[in-house]
Design a protein around this motif. Sequence first.
Motif, PDB file in Angstrom:
ATOM      1  N   MET A 145       0.831  -1.194   0.000  1.00 39.24           N
ATOM      2  CA  MET A 145       0.000   0.000   0.000  1.00 39.24           C
ATOM      3  C   MET A 145       0.874   1.256   0.000  1.00 39.24           C
ATOM      4  SD  MET A 145      -3.289  -0.254  -0.007  1.00 39.24           S
ATOM      5  CE  MET A 145      -4.108  -1.736  -0.469  1.00 39.24           C
ATOM      6  N   GLU A 146       0.395   2.231  -0.675  1.00 37.85           N
ATOM      7  CA  GLU A 146       1.103   3.502  -0.802  1.00 37.85           C
ATOM      8  C   GLU A 146       1.221   4.227   0.542  1.00 37.85           C
ATOM      9  OE1 GLU A 146       0.149   7.727  -3.007  1.00 37.85           O
ATOM     10  OE2 GLU A 146      -0.487   5.887  -3.982  1.00 37.85           O
ATOM     11  N   ASP A 147       0.172   4.146   1.362  1.00 30.82           N
ATOM     12  CA  ASP A 147       0.164   4.834   2.652  1.00 30.82           C
ATOM     13  C   ASP A 147      -0.569   3.950   3.659  1.00 30.82           C
ATOM     14  OD1 ASP A 147      -0.269   6.488   4.867  1.00 30.82           O
ATOM     15  OD2 ASP A 147      -0.711   8.252   3.654  1.00 30.82           O
ATOM     16  N   TYR A 148       0.174   3.085   4.323  1.00 31.95           N
ATOM     17  CA  TYR A 148      -0.411   2.127   5.253  1.00 31.95           C
ATOM     18  C   TYR A 148      -1.231   2.826   6.341  1.00 31.95           C
ATOM     19  CZ  TYR A 148      -0.950  -1.381   8.851  1.00 31.95           C
ATOM     20  OH  TYR A 148      -1.481  -2.215   9.795  1.00 31.95           O
ATOM     21  N   GLY A 149      -0.715   3.926   6.863  1.00 31.69           N
ATOM     22  CA  GLY A 149      -1.419   4.637   7.930  1.00 31.69           C
ATOM     23  C   GLY A 149      -2.794   5.116   7.484  1.00 31.69           C
ATOM     24  N   PHE A 150      -2.881   5.630   6.254  1.00 29.11           N
ATOM     25  CA  PHE A 150      -4.158   6.083   5.716  1.00 29.11           C
ATOM     26  C   PHE A 150      -5.117   4.896   5.598  1.00 29.11           C
ATOM     27  CE2 PHE A 150      -6.936   6.789   2.029  1.00 29.11           C
ATOM     28  CZ  PHE A 150      -7.573   7.956   2.416  1.00 29.11           C
ATOM     29  N   CYS A 151      -4.645   3.800   5.026  1.00 27.52           N
ATOM     30  CA  CYS A 151      -5.483   2.598   4.853  1.00 27.52           C
ATOM     31  C   CYS A 151      -5.971   2.090   6.207  1.00 27.52           C
ATOM     32  CB  CYS A 151      -4.698   1.486   4.164  1.00 27.52           C
ATOM     33  SG  CYS A 151      -4.132   1.878   2.524  1.00 27.52           S
ATOM     34  N   ASN A 152      -5.068   1.968   7.136  1.00 21.92           N
ATOM     35  CA  ASN A 152      -5.392   1.483   8.469  1.00 21.92           C
ATOM     36  C   ASN A 152      -6.446   2.374   9.127  1.00 21.92           C
ATOM     37  OD1 ASN A 152      -4.977  -0.328  10.643  1.00 21.92           O
ATOM     38  ND2 ASN A 152      -3.629   1.140  11.628  1.00 21.92           N
ATOM     39  N   ARG A 153      -6.256   3.672   9.023  1.00 24.39           N
ATOM     40  CA  ARG A 153      -7.199   4.623   9.622  1.00 24.39           C
ATOM     41  C   ARG A 153      -8.584   4.507   8.984  1.00 24.39           C
ATOM     42  NH1 ARG A 153      -4.394   8.639   8.784  1.00 24.39           N
ATOM     43  NH2 ARG A 153      -5.459   9.617   7.038  1.00 24.39           N
ATOM     44  N   VAL A 154      -8.641   4.423   7.653  1.00 18.77           N
ATOM     45  CA  VAL A 154      -9.928   4.306   6.959  1.00 18.77           C
ATOM     46  C   VAL A 154     -10.670   3.056   7.432  1.00 18.77           C
ATOM     47  CG1 VAL A 154     -11.015   3.841   4.710  1.00 18.77           C
ATOM     48  CG2 VAL A 154      -9.306   5.651   4.921  1.00 18.77           C
ATOM     49  N   PHE A 155      -9.979   1.934   7.463  1.00 20.11           N
ATOM     50  CA  PHE A 155     -10.646   0.701   7.884  1.00 20.11           C
ATOM     51  C   PHE A 155     -11.075   0.779   9.350  1.00 20.11           C
ATOM     52  CE2 PHE A 155      -8.477  -1.760   4.314  1.00 20.11           C
ATOM     53  CZ  PHE A 155      -9.653  -1.899   3.588  1.00 20.11           C
ATOM     54  N   HIS A 156     -10.173   1.183  10.230  1.00 20.01           N
ATOM     55  CA  HIS A 156     -10.495   1.168  11.663  1.00 20.01           C
ATOM     56  C   HIS A 156     -11.554   2.188  12.048  1.00 20.01           C
ATOM     57  CE1 HIS A 156      -7.004  -1.455  11.998  1.00 20.01           C
ATOM     58  NE2 HIS A 156      -7.623  -1.899  13.069  1.00 20.01           N
ATOM     59  N   GLU A 157     -11.586   3.335  11.402  1.00 18.60           N
ATOM     60  CA  GLU A 157     -12.605   4.336  11.725  1.00 18.60           C
ATOM     61  C   GLU A 157     -13.998   3.910  11.262  1.00 18.60           C
ATOM     62  OE1 GLU A 157     -11.306   8.043  10.040  1.00 18.60           O
ATOM     63  OE2 GLU A 157      -9.797   8.360  11.602  1.00 18.60           O
ATOM     64  N   ASN A 158     -14.065   2.936  10.365  1.00 15.89           N
ATOM     65  CA  ASN A 158     -15.358   2.553   9.797  1.00 15.89           C
ATOM     66  C   ASN A 158     -15.782   1.125  10.134  1.00 15.89           C
ATOM     67  OD1 ASN A 158     -16.181   4.941   8.004  1.00 15.89           O
ATOM     68  ND2 ASN A 158     -14.006   4.654   7.586  1.00 15.89           N
ATOM     69  N   MET A 159     -15.007   0.445  10.967  1.00 16.31           N
ATOM     70  CA  MET A 159     -15.359  -0.915  11.383  1.00 16.31           C
ATOM     71  C   MET A 159     -16.386  -0.864  12.505  1.00 16.31           C
ATOM     72  SD  MET A 159     -11.539  -2.618  11.302  1.00 16.31           S
ATOM     73  CE  MET A 159     -11.971  -4.021  12.283  1.00 16.31           C
ATOM     74  N   GLU A 160     -17.427  -1.680  12.371  1.00 18.68           N
ATOM     75  CA  GLU A 160     -18.443  -1.729  13.416  1.00 18.68           C
ATOM     76  C   GLU A 160     -18.027  -2.634  14.572  1.00 18.68           C
ATOM     77  OE1 GLU A 160     -22.238  -2.546  11.674  1.00 18.68           O
ATOM     78  OE2 GLU A 160     -22.058  -0.862  10.298  1.00 18.68           O
ATOM     79  N   SER A 161     -17.100  -3.540  14.294  1.00 15.03           N
ATOM     80  CA  SER A 161     -16.567  -4.404  15.352  1.00 15.03           C
ATOM     81  C   SER A 161     -15.113  -4.712  15.015  1.00 15.03           C
ATOM     82  CB  SER A 161     -17.377  -5.701  15.467  1.00 15.03           C
ATOM     83  OG  SER A 161     -17.031  -6.596  14.438  1.00 15.03           O
ATOM     84  N   PRO A 162     -14.333  -5.129  16.007  1.00 14.52           N
ATOM     85  CA  PRO A 162     -12.919  -5.402  15.746  1.00 14.52           C
ATOM     86  C   PRO A 162     -12.704  -6.644  14.867  1.00 14.52           C
ATOM     87  CG  PRO A 162     -13.433  -5.749  18.067  1.00 14.52           C
ATOM     88  CD  PRO A 162     -14.661  -5.217  17.416  1.00 14.52           C
ATOM     89  N   GLU A 163     -13.711  -7.483  14.758  1.00 15.07           N
ATOM     90  CA  GLU A 163     -13.594  -8.671  13.921  1.00 15.07           C
ATOM     91  C   GLU A 163     -14.410  -8.455  12.654  1.00 15.07           C
ATOM     92  OE1 GLU A 163     -14.125 -12.390  15.825  1.00 15.07           O
ATOM     93  OE2 GLU A 163     -13.172 -11.702  17.667  1.00 15.07           O
ATOM     94  N   ILE A 164     -13.701  -8.431  11.530  1.00 15.88           N
ATOM     95  CA  ILE A 164     -14.368  -8.180  10.255  1.00 15.88           C
ATOM     96  C   ILE A 164     -13.715  -9.058   9.191  1.00 15.88           C
ATOM     97  CG2 ILE A 164     -12.873  -6.227   9.652  1.00 15.88           C
ATOM     98  CD1 ILE A 164     -15.415  -4.832   8.563  1.00 15.88           C
ATOM     99  N   ASP A 165     -14.525  -9.527   8.262  1.00  8.36           N
ATOM    100  CA  ASP A 165     -13.992 -10.395   7.211  1.00  8.36           C
ATOM    101  C   ASP A 165     -13.685  -9.585   5.947  1.00  8.36           C
ATOM    102  OD1 ASP A 165     -16.491  -9.856   6.142  1.00  8.36           O
ATOM    103  OD2 ASP A 165     -17.212 -11.915   6.250  1.00  8.36           O
ATOM    104  N   HIS A 166     -13.252 -10.290   4.912  1.00  8.29           N
ATOM    105  CA  HIS A 166     -12.901  -9.622   3.646  1.00  8.29           C
ATOM    106  C   HIS A 166     -14.091  -8.899   3.031  1.00  8.29           C
ATOM    107  CE1 HIS A 166      -8.865 -11.159   3.478  1.00  8.29           C
ATOM    108  NE2 HIS A 166      -9.281 -12.410   3.602  1.00  8.29           N
ATOM    109  N   VAL A 167     -15.264  -9.471   3.170  1.00  7.37           N
ATOM    110  CA  VAL A 167     -16.467  -8.839   2.618  1.00  7.37           C
ATOM    111  C   VAL A 167     -16.733  -7.507   3.331  1.00  7.37           C
ATOM    112  CG1 VAL A 167     -18.958  -9.097   2.268  1.00  7.37           C
ATOM    113  CG2 VAL A 167     -17.435 -11.048   1.873  1.00  7.37           C
ATOM    114  N   GLY A 168     -16.572  -7.505   4.634  1.00  7.50           N
ATOM    115  CA  GLY A 168     -16.748  -6.267   5.402  1.00  7.50           C
ATOM    116  C   GLY A 168     -15.719  -5.213   5.036  1.00  7.50           C
ATOM    117  N   LEU A 169     -14.470  -5.639   4.849  1.00  5.45           N
ATOM    118  CA  LEU A 169     -13.419  -4.696   4.442  1.00  5.45           C
ATOM    119  C   LEU A 169     -13.708  -4.133   3.047  1.00  5.45           C
ATOM    120  CD1 LEU A 169     -10.212  -6.525   5.719  1.00  5.45           C
ATOM    121  CD2 LEU A 169     -11.319  -4.503   6.712  1.00  5.45           C
TER     122      LEU A 169
END
Length: 141
Positions: free
Chosen positions: A1-25
């Motif tokens: 990924m070009e910017d891991y921090g950006f990707c990580n932030r986008v996913f974590h800020e929008n996850m409804e629970s800490p456990e999410i599958d590929h479909v959720g991502l």
Amino acid sequence: MEDYGFCNRVFHENMESPEIDHVGLAAIAMEQTITNATSTHEYISDLLRRTTEKSLRNVLVACENAFGIVESSFGAAMQSFHRKEYDDMLKLEQVAPRAQASCETSFTAPPSPPNPLAERNREMRILITMAIVSGKAILKL
């Protein structure tokens, strides 16, 4: 990924629970791509209303068209996603990188006007990549 921090932030800020599958991502990546594309498209339209410089206007028109393509391709891809037609979803998403890149490269062609979309293009490029990569991960399941 070009910017891991950006990707990580986008996913974590929008996850409804800490456990999410590929479909959720994939859903998060697609939703964020659509939101960003819509916001950027509106921003470009606003810039066009306020800009009188011809070279910048020409580039902004190209970018307005490019982000319109990103919006429509991801809108259609989201419909395929909801129908669980992941092959079709991925085909529709794969139109977006070239469209987004056409906006980015428009700023480098002479006469090169100042680029008010540099950060928005960077984020869009990353979000599109996140969506495509997560879509490919679904297909491998």
